[in-house]
Design an enzyme around this catalytic site. Structure first.
Site, PDB file in Angstrom:
ATOM      1  CB  CYS A 104     -16.800  14.351   2.676  1.00  0.00           C
ATOM      2  SG  CYS A 104     -16.996  13.837   0.231  1.00  0.00           S
ATOM      3  CB  CYS A 159     -16.046  10.085   0.543  1.00  0.00           C
ATOM      4  SG  CYS A 159     -17.316  10.304   1.873  1.00  0.00           S
ATOM      5  CB  CYS A 202     -21.414  13.788   0.952  1.00  0.00           C
ATOM      6  SG  CYS A 202     -20.054  12.446   1.790  1.00  0.00           S
ATOM      7  CB  VAL A 214      -1.105   0.067   0.948  1.00  0.00           C
ATOM      8  CG1 VAL A 214      -1.892  -1.286   1.137  1.00  0.00           C
ATOM      9  CG2 VAL A 214      -0.144  -0.317   2.450  1.00  0.00           C
ATOM     10  CB  CYS A 251     -20.234  10.099  -1.190  1.00  0.00           C
ATOM     11  SG  CYS A 251     -19.160  10.818  -1.769  1.00  0.00           S
ATOM     12  CG  HIS A 290      -4.081  -6.170  -0.948  1.00  0.00           C
ATOM     13  ND1 HIS A 290      -3.133  -6.975  -0.167  1.00  0.00           N
ATOM     14  CD2 HIS A 290      -4.795  -7.142  -1.583  1.00  0.00           C
ATOM     15  CE1 HIS A 290      -3.237  -8.875  -0.809  1.00  0.00           C
ATOM     16  NE2 HIS A 290      -4.348  -8.577  -1.819  1.00  0.00           N
TER      17      HIS A 290
HETATM   18  N1  APR Z   1      13.797  -9.350   0.112  1.00  0.00           N
HETATM   19  C1  APR Z   1      12.720 -10.593  -0.311  1.00  0.00           C
HETATM   20  N2  APR Z   1      11.570 -11.039   0.674  1.00  0.00           N
HETATM   21  C2  APR Z   1      11.678 -10.531   1.554  1.00  0.00           C
HETATM   22  C3  APR Z   1      12.718  -9.810   2.101  1.00  0.00           C
HETATM   23  C4  APR Z   1      13.409  -9.162   1.171  1.00  0.00           C
HETATM   24  N3  APR Z   1      14.735  -8.480   1.471  1.00  0.00           N
HETATM   25  N4  APR Z   1      12.315  -9.401   3.539  1.00  0.00           N
HETATM   26  C5  APR Z   1      10.753  -9.968   3.431  1.00  0.00           C
HETATM   27  N5  APR Z   1      10.782 -11.385   2.202  1.00  0.00           N
HETATM   28  C6  APR Z   1       9.911 -12.399   2.236  1.00  0.00           C
HETATM   29  C7  APR Z   1       9.147 -12.528   2.980  1.00  0.00           C
HETATM   30  O1  APR Z   1      10.646 -13.624   3.429  1.00  0.00           O
HETATM   31  C8  APR Z   1       8.289 -13.545   2.799  1.00  0.00           C
HETATM   32  O2  APR Z   1       7.723 -14.209   2.680  1.00  0.00           O
HETATM   33  O3  APR Z   1       8.516 -11.261   2.139  1.00  0.00           O
HETATM   34  C9  APR Z   1       7.176 -12.284   2.007  1.00  0.00           C
HETATM   35  C10 APR Z   1       6.451 -10.988   3.603  1.00  0.00           C
HETATM   36  O4  APR Z   1       5.383 -11.508   3.686  1.00  0.00           O
HETATM   37  P1  APR Z   1       4.098 -11.227   4.112  1.00  0.00           P
HETATM   38  O5  APR Z   1       4.569 -10.301   5.373  1.00  0.00           O
HETATM   39  O6  APR Z   1       2.888 -12.518   4.240  1.00  0.00           O
HETATM   40  O7  APR Z   1       3.573 -10.401   2.582  1.00  0.00           O
HETATM   41  P2  APR Z   1       2.733 -10.274   1.671  1.00  0.00           P
HETATM   42  O8  APR Z   1       2.783 -12.051   1.266  1.00  0.00           O
HETATM   43  O9  APR Z   1       2.786  -9.162   1.169  1.00  0.00           O
HETATM   44  O10 APR Z   1       1.226 -10.490   3.045  1.00  0.00           O
HETATM   45  C11 APR Z   1       0.536  -9.961   1.335  1.00  0.00           C
HETATM   46  O11 APR Z   1      -1.382  -9.899   3.602  1.00  0.00           O
HETATM   47  O12 APR Z   1      -0.216  -8.260   5.918  1.00  0.00           O
HETATM   48  C12 APR Z   1      -1.530  -8.868   4.878  1.00  0.00           C
HETATM   49  O13 APR Z   1      -2.503  -7.244   3.350  1.00  0.00           O
HETATM   50  C13 APR Z   1      -1.209  -7.290   3.197  1.00  0.00           C
HETATM   51  O14 APR Z   1      -0.796  -7.472   1.134  1.00  0.00           O
HETATM   52  C14 APR Z   1       0.133  -8.036   2.138  1.00  0.00           C
HETATM   53  C15 APR Z   1      -1.131  -9.303   1.972  1.00  0.00           C
END
Ligand code: APR
Length: 253
Positions: A154, A126, A157, A102, A129, A118
Site C-alpha cells: 500500500c 490494502c 501504510c 468476480v 487500511c 462476492h
Molecule cells: N449457462 C447457464 N448456466 C450454466 C452454464 C451456461 N452456459 N454453464 C453452467 N451453468 C450453471 C450450472 O449448471 C450451475 O448450476 O451454472 C451454475 C454454476 O454453479 P456454481 O459453480 O455453484 O456457481 P455459483 O452459483 O455462481 O456459485 C456461487 O460459490 O464458488 C463460490 O463464490 C463462488 O460466487 C461463487 C458462489
C-alpha cells in the site's frame, strides 16, 4: 421457444433484475471457483486460497492464485449471453444486474452499476487500511516458473494489497447486499442465470423476489433448488437462450 404472453409480460415490466453466477461466464472460458483449482493449484485447500488467515500465512501463494485468475479474465471476452443482457436495457424501463461473479464481463458488455456481491478481481485493496489499489494498465507478463507472486504494498501504510473478493468467513458488503435485496423486493421480473442457488445469502434473493410478487425466470442447463419455484425455466446455456430472447423481444417490440 417464448410465448407471446411471456414476451409481453417482459416488455410491461417496470424493473427487471438479472442475477448471475459462474455459469454466466462459463461460455467465456472462465472456470468456476472450484474448477480454477486445477494444475498447479489442485492440491490447495480452498480455505487456504480464499480466507484472511490463508492470505496472512502465505501471501505470495494467494496473491499469485488471484493474479492467475485475473489474467484469465483479462484475456476473456463477454459472451453472447452478457451482450444480450446489455441489449435487454433497450426493452426495459429499469434493469439491475447483480452478480456473484468476480469478473468484469457484464461491465465490458455494456452494463453499468453492476452489484458484485462476492467482490471483484479488479478492485484490490490494502489488507491493513482498506485503501484501494490500482493495477498497472494492461496484461502483465506471467511470472515465470512458480505461480507465487508477492503482492504489492500500500502506498499509504505499506500494508499488503489483497484481492478485492469476499473470502470464506467474511461478510458481504452491507451496501452491496442492501442494494441487491432492495432490487429483488422491488422488481417485477427476476432472472436467475447460471447459478446453482446453493451459496447463502445470495441464494435468498430469488425467493425474496417471488415473495414480493416478481415473476422468476431461471436459465440453467442443470437442475437447481429453484426449479420448483421458478415461473419459467429455460433449460440450456445462457449464451443461446438470452440472445434468442432479445431477438424475440425485438420482433414484437
Ligand atoms: N449457462 C447457464 N448456466 C450454466 C452454464 C451456461 N452456459 N454453464 C453452467 N451453468 C450453471 C450450472 O449448471 C450451475 O448450476 O451454472 C451454475 C454454476 O454453479 P456454481 O459453480 O455453484 O456457481 P455459483 O452459483 O455462481 O456459485 C456461487 O460459490 O464458488 C463460490 O463464490 C463462488 O460466487 C461463487 C458462489
Amino acid at each position: 421457444m417464448f410465448t407471446e404472453d411471456f414476451l409481453l409480460g417482459l416488455l410491461r415490466a417496470k424493473h427487471i433484475v438479472v442475477f448471475t453466477g459462474a455459469g454466466m461466464s462459463a461460455e467465456s472460458g472462465i472456470p468456476t471457483f472450484r474448477d480454477a483449482q486445477t494444475g498447479l493449484w489442485e492440491h490447495y485447500d480452498p480455505h487456504v486460497l480464499a480466507s484472511p488467515s490463508g492470505f496472512l500465512a502465505n501471501k505470495a501463494l494467494v496473491w499469485g492464485w488471484y493474479e492467475w485468475r485475473r489474467m484469465q479474465v483479462l484475456k476473456a471476452e463477454p459472451n453472447a449471453g452478457h451482450l444480450a443482457i446489455a441489449d435487454l436495457m433497450s426493452y426495459s424501463e429499469r434493469l439491475t444486474v447483480i452478480t456473484q461473479n468476480v469478473d468484469d464481463l457484464h461491465e465490458r458488455a455494456g452494463n453499468r452499476g453492476v452489484t458484485h456481491l462476492h467482490g471483484s478481481l479488479h478492485k484490490p485493496r490494502c489488507f491493513d487500511c482498506g485503501s484501494p489499489y490500482t493495477f498497472p494498465v494492461g496484461i502483465p507478463d506471467e511470472p515465470a516458473g512458480s505461480r507465487r507472486l508477492e503482492p504489492p504494498n500500500c502506498s499509504l501504510c505499506n500494508g499488503p494489497i489483497r484481492p478485492g473478493v469476499v473470502w470464506f468467513g467474511e461478510p458481504l458488503s452491507s451496501t452491496d447486499w442492501n442494494t441487491a435485496e432492495k432490487a429483488a423486493m422491488e422488481c417485477d421480473v427476476f432472472f436467475s442465470i447460471g447459478t446453482s442457488s446453493l451459496v447463502w445469502p445470495a441464494s435468498q434473493l430469488p425467493e425474496r423476489a417471488v415473495l414480493h410478487g416478481a415473476k422468476l425466470i431461471q436459465i440453467n442447463p442443470t437442475p437447481t433448488p429453484l426449479d420448483s419455484k421458478a415461473h419459467y425455466h429455460f433449460k440450456g446455456n445462457v449464451g443461446e437462450i438470452m440472445p434468442a430472447l432479445v431477438t424475440s423481444l425485438a420482433e414484437i417490440f
